[in-house]
Design a protein around this motif. Structure first.
Motif, PDB file in Angstrom:
ATOM      1  N   LEU A 204      45.104  23.967  36.545  1.00 42.57           N
ATOM      2  CA  LEU A 204      44.914  25.242  35.868  1.00 42.57           C
ATOM      3  C   LEU A 204      43.523  25.794  36.194  1.00 42.57           C
ATOM      4  N   PRO A 205      43.293  26.205  37.444  1.00 36.77           N
ATOM      5  CA  PRO A 205      41.987  26.752  37.794  1.00 36.77           C
ATOM      6  C   PRO A 205      41.816  28.176  37.264  1.00 36.77           C
ATOM      7  N   GLY A 206      40.613  28.468  36.801  1.00 36.77           N
ATOM      8  CA  GLY A 206      40.313  29.851  36.477  1.00 36.77           C
ATOM      9  C   GLY A 206      40.309  30.699  37.743  1.00 36.77           C
ATOM     10  N   ASP A 207      40.466  31.981  37.574  1.00 28.71           N
ATOM     11  CA  ASP A 207      40.497  32.889  38.722  1.00 28.71           C
ATOM     12  C   ASP A 207      39.697  34.138  38.371  1.00 28.71           C
ATOM     13  N   THR A 208      39.383  34.943  39.378  1.00 23.07           N
ATOM     14  CA  THR A 208      38.617  36.166  39.149  1.00 23.07           C
ATOM     15  C   THR A 208      39.439  37.174  38.340  1.00 23.07           C
TER      16      THR A 208
ATOM     17  N   ALA B  81      34.619  44.637  37.478  1.00 24.22           N
ATOM     18  CA  ALA B  81      33.477  44.642  38.392  1.00 24.22           C
ATOM     19  C   ALA B  81      33.915  43.874  39.630  1.00 24.22           C
ATOM     20  N   ASP B  82      33.449  44.317  40.778  1.00 21.71           N
ATOM     21  CA  ASP B  82      33.949  43.722  42.013  1.00 21.71           C
ATOM     22  C   ASP B  82      32.837  43.745  43.071  1.00 21.71           C
ATOM     23  N   PRO B  83      32.305  42.607  43.465  1.00 19.73           N
ATOM     24  CA  PRO B  83      32.744  41.256  43.103  1.00 19.73           C
ATOM     25  C   PRO B  83      32.072  40.761  41.831  1.00 19.73           C
ATOM     26  N   VAL B  84      32.698  39.736  41.238  1.00 24.30           N
ATOM     27  CA  VAL B  84      32.099  39.040  40.107  1.00 24.30           C
ATOM     28  C   VAL B  84      31.494  37.739  40.605  1.00 24.30           C
TER      29      VAL B  84
ATOM     30  N   GLN C  20      33.039  35.075  43.272  1.00 27.41           N
ATOM     31  CA  GLN C  20      34.235  35.662  43.890  1.00 27.41           C
ATOM     32  C   GLN C  20      34.123  35.645  45.408  1.00 27.41           C
ATOM     33  N   LEU C  21      35.208  35.231  46.055  1.00 27.23           N
ATOM     34  CA  LEU C  21      35.327  35.334  47.506  1.00 27.23           C
ATOM     35  C   LEU C  21      35.817  36.741  47.855  1.00 27.23           C
ATOM     36  N   GLU C  22      35.079  37.426  48.715  1.00 26.37           N
ATOM     37  CA  GLU C  22      35.509  38.751  49.154  1.00 26.37           C
ATOM     38  C   GLU C  22      36.182  38.641  50.522  1.00 26.37           C
TER      39      GLU C  22
ATOM     40  N   ASP D 200      43.722  40.809  47.094  1.00 24.09           N
ATOM     41  CA  ASP D 200      44.324  39.915  46.109  1.00 24.09           C
ATOM     42  C   ASP D 200      44.117  38.440  46.436  1.00 24.09           C
ATOM     43  N   VAL D 201      43.239  38.124  47.371  1.00 24.33           N
ATOM     44  CA  VAL D 201      42.970  36.737  47.746  1.00 24.33           C
ATOM     45  C   VAL D 201      41.773  36.224  46.962  1.00 24.33           C
TER      46      VAL D 201
END
Length: 649
Positions: free
Chosen positions: A134-138, A144-147, A150-152, A158-159
């Motif tokens: 159960l990993p957290g995700d962005t 806000a983008d990126p947080v 976060q991998l851009e 959506d990745v």
């Protein structure tokens, strides 16, 4: 009124935890929680979602709350880990010890916490062992983008880093809306409880969705039983299998982990009693028969016994039961040498059952063996008595070689690794469990260890992951439950493995789990050092030593005190210098009720006291062109060995 009847307003995380606490597996009339606890390390990506839900579900001892509630039966216990990969290893150790009928969940934050799951997920999936990730995700809503973390990806919005978990998961979904959890959670449970599909299951949870409230159908939280099926063999495949067995003169059974997962050990013993076919074992299958069972001929393949490997070379029918037939088992396609050899493979998955162009018998291991035994009954099949005499005599000869490796003629000397195993072998009973995964120990254990019970031998060799042993032993102890006294569980590690992942020692101390940690210090990567020498790489980069004047690593051993490190993490440490010291320390550790470490520096064995060498080849490609003599010689040997490889078509 909601179209599904009464509802319950919860956050997505609260709903997920409440749902998990009400899932059960059932097999052979035995019922247990499917997800019995959740491991977690918290960060900004899960602390306010899953973390808060676990508090409400009683994970912190608070009990009740609208996340779990309704009494102790639906609490979700929480386990505190120190490393995300190690938490997965602990969950896998628990699942294996639980017969794949009960599992743990693992929650992490986003970013490095999530990507640290990948190695553990690969291990779980390769070994066909259930774990829920159960990993957290962005943010799904992207305020806000990126947080942070976060991998851009310029070509795909959506990745996230969690997509690294897709190829190592048996099921993956990203929950971008609360209501999407309902079908995803049900699919996740289906896969975890399916003996043919199980492995790592990942539900990626955007941090905003975790905390978002929704009106959930009350029926989502009803208790559900997931039946763990035992599929029976197809009648045509069964009849084909019977004909193959009846026509075999020198059959050999190769058992893998599927026998253990199916709890088919007694059925296997009954089959061998009726047919007298010898049984060799992979790393995962070792223990399917006790070491002193007449039909048990030990490990097979590159790390196997001479008995099993010689039988494999002359077998005309190889009967696989619950094995993947990896390259260590087949000696990279060189072991099964009879020109007319055929394969019959009983496996719960068609994917595995068809390997090596085998006659497939797709079924649960126990159901398949029961059907095969019944179908052979009354048809008068039993191996020739001369064949039985041959393999039992070879088994006795190998046992004598084991005794030689275990012998300790000088009690004041520093022990070899094989002698360490011999001292442990003399101490344990069928209650003890031995956990190992990597280095030179799996090879020595596969050849030498005398397994006394179906679950004593816990060697993870599907992924052979350094750092598995300590957390997996914790998982085994947790699966053992509140049994008093607890079964002795030994984590056997070399210095290289210890340095990879000692963090869960802190967890063992925190939970007061009586882990028995045995550290063998040999100042480097002994297994890869030996392999390096054999392939012409001259042991480069495999010793833990100071640099020499030329910049190499041939100086004195590094002054690393692993015993002091283990003690600093809270373990009681017993240092052993001699054979006599070690015998006493092992006995003291076995009786200890608190987590305890035994530390010993091992002696490099000579040709007499060391374990028997590899009895079959393993393909590690050697440089086709080189200027150094060691590599040139290694390539000549490689060309000689590879010429014996064949494809079984």
């Amino acid at each position: 009124m909601h179209p599904h009847g009464p509802t319950r307003r919860l956050t997505t995380a609260q709903a997920l935890v409440a749902f998990l606490a009400r899932q059960y597996t059932e097999r052979d009339g035995r019922r247990q929680r499917l997800i019995s606890a959740t491991w977690g390390i918290f960060g900004h990506g899960n602390v306010a979602g899953i973390g808060q839900a676990l508090v409400e579900a009683g994970g912190a001892g608070s009990g009740g709350g609208n996340g779990g509630g309704n009494g102790a039966a639906h609490r979700m216990p929480y386990l505190q880990g120190r490393n995300e990969q190690a938490m997965v290893h602990a969950a896998v150790g628990y699942a294996r010890q639980s017969g794949r009928l009960s599992a743990h969940a693992v929650t992490t934050s986003i970013g490095p916490g999530a990507t640290n799951l990948v190695t553990g997920a690969a291990l779980a999936t390769i070994n066909r062992l259930p774990v829920l990730l159960l990993p957290g995700d962005t943010f799904a809503t992207r305020p806000a983008d990126p947080v942070l973390q976060q991998l851009e990806v310029p070509y795909a919005g959506d990745v996230s880093v969690n997509d690294c978990l897709r190829p190592v998961s048996r099921y993956f979904d990203r929950i971008t809306r609360p209501e999407a959890l309902i079908p995803a959670a049900l699919q996740a449970m289906r896969v975890l409880a399916d003996p043919a599909e199980t492995g790592a299951v990942t539900l990626a949870l955007p941090q905003d969705v975790q905390a978002e409230a929704y009106d959930w159908p009350q029926e989502f939280f009803a208790e559900r039983d997931w039946h763990v099926r035992r599929p029976a063999p197809d009648a045509h495949e069964l009849e084909t299998a019977v004909r193959a067995v009846r026509s075999a003169r020198r059959p050999l059974i190769v058992v893998g982990g599927g026998v253990r997962h199916s709890a088919a050990e007694e059925t296997l013993a009954a089959f061998t009693a009726a047919t007298r076919i010898p049984v060799a074992s992979t790393q995962a299958g070792k223990g399917a028969l006790r070491h002193d069972h007449p039909a048990d001929v030990g490990g097979i393949g590159h790390t196997g016994t001479a008995t099993a490997d010689e039988l494999a070379r002359t077998a005309d029918l190889v009967i696989g039961v619950g094995t993947r037939f990896s390259d260590f088992t087949t000696a990279s396609g060189t072991l099964f040498a009879d020109p007319a050899v055929r394969f019959l493979h009983l496996n719960i998955t068609g994917f595995d059952a068809h390997k090596l162009a085998a006659l497939p018998l797709v079924a649960d291991a126990r159901a398949g063996l029961e059907a095969l035994t019944a179908a052979l009954a009354g048809r008068g099949y039993r191996v020739d008595p001369a064949y039985e005499t041959e393999y039992t005599g070879a088994k006795e000869a190998w046992d004598a070689r084991v005794e030689t490796s275990f012998a300790t003629p000088d009690p004041t000397a520093r022990p070899t690794q094989a002698q360490v195993l011999g001292l442990l072998d003399a101490l344990v009973t069928e209650d003890d469990i031995i956990v190992n995964a990597a280095g030179s120990l799996p090879g020595d254990l596969h050849k030498l260890w005398r397994t006394r019970s179906r679950d004593q031998y816990h060697v993870e060799y599907g992924y052979s992951c350094m750092g598995y042993e300590i957390p997996a032993a914790i998982g085994v102890l947790l699966a053992d439950g509140v049994r008093t006294p607890r079964r002795p569980v030994w984590a056997l590690v070399g210095d290289g493995t210890y340095l990879m992942n000692p963090t869960e020692i802190v967890t063992a101390v925190q939970e007061n789990l009586p882990l028995k940690l045995l550290i063998l210090q040999n100042h480097g990567y002994a297994s890869i050092g030996g392999l390096s020498e054999s392939v012409g790489a001259e042991g480069f980069g495999t010793a833990y030593r100071r640099r020499d004047a030329d910049g190499g690593f041939t100086g004195p051993p590094l002054p690393v005190d692993l015993a002091a490190n283990a003690a600093s993490l809270g373990l009681r440490v017993l240092r052993a210098t001699t054979v006599d010291d070690l015998r006493e320390a092992l006995s003291e550790a076995r009786d200890a009720e608190a987590p305890t470490c035994v530390y010993v520096e091992t002696e490099t064995p000579d040709t007499v006291s060391g374990p028997p060498p590899a009895q079959a080849w393993w393909d590690v490609p050697v440089a086709e062109t080189a200027s150094r003599p060691a590599a040139v010689k290694a390539r000549e040997e490689y060309d000689r060995q590879v010429a014996a490889r064949r494809r079984h078509l």
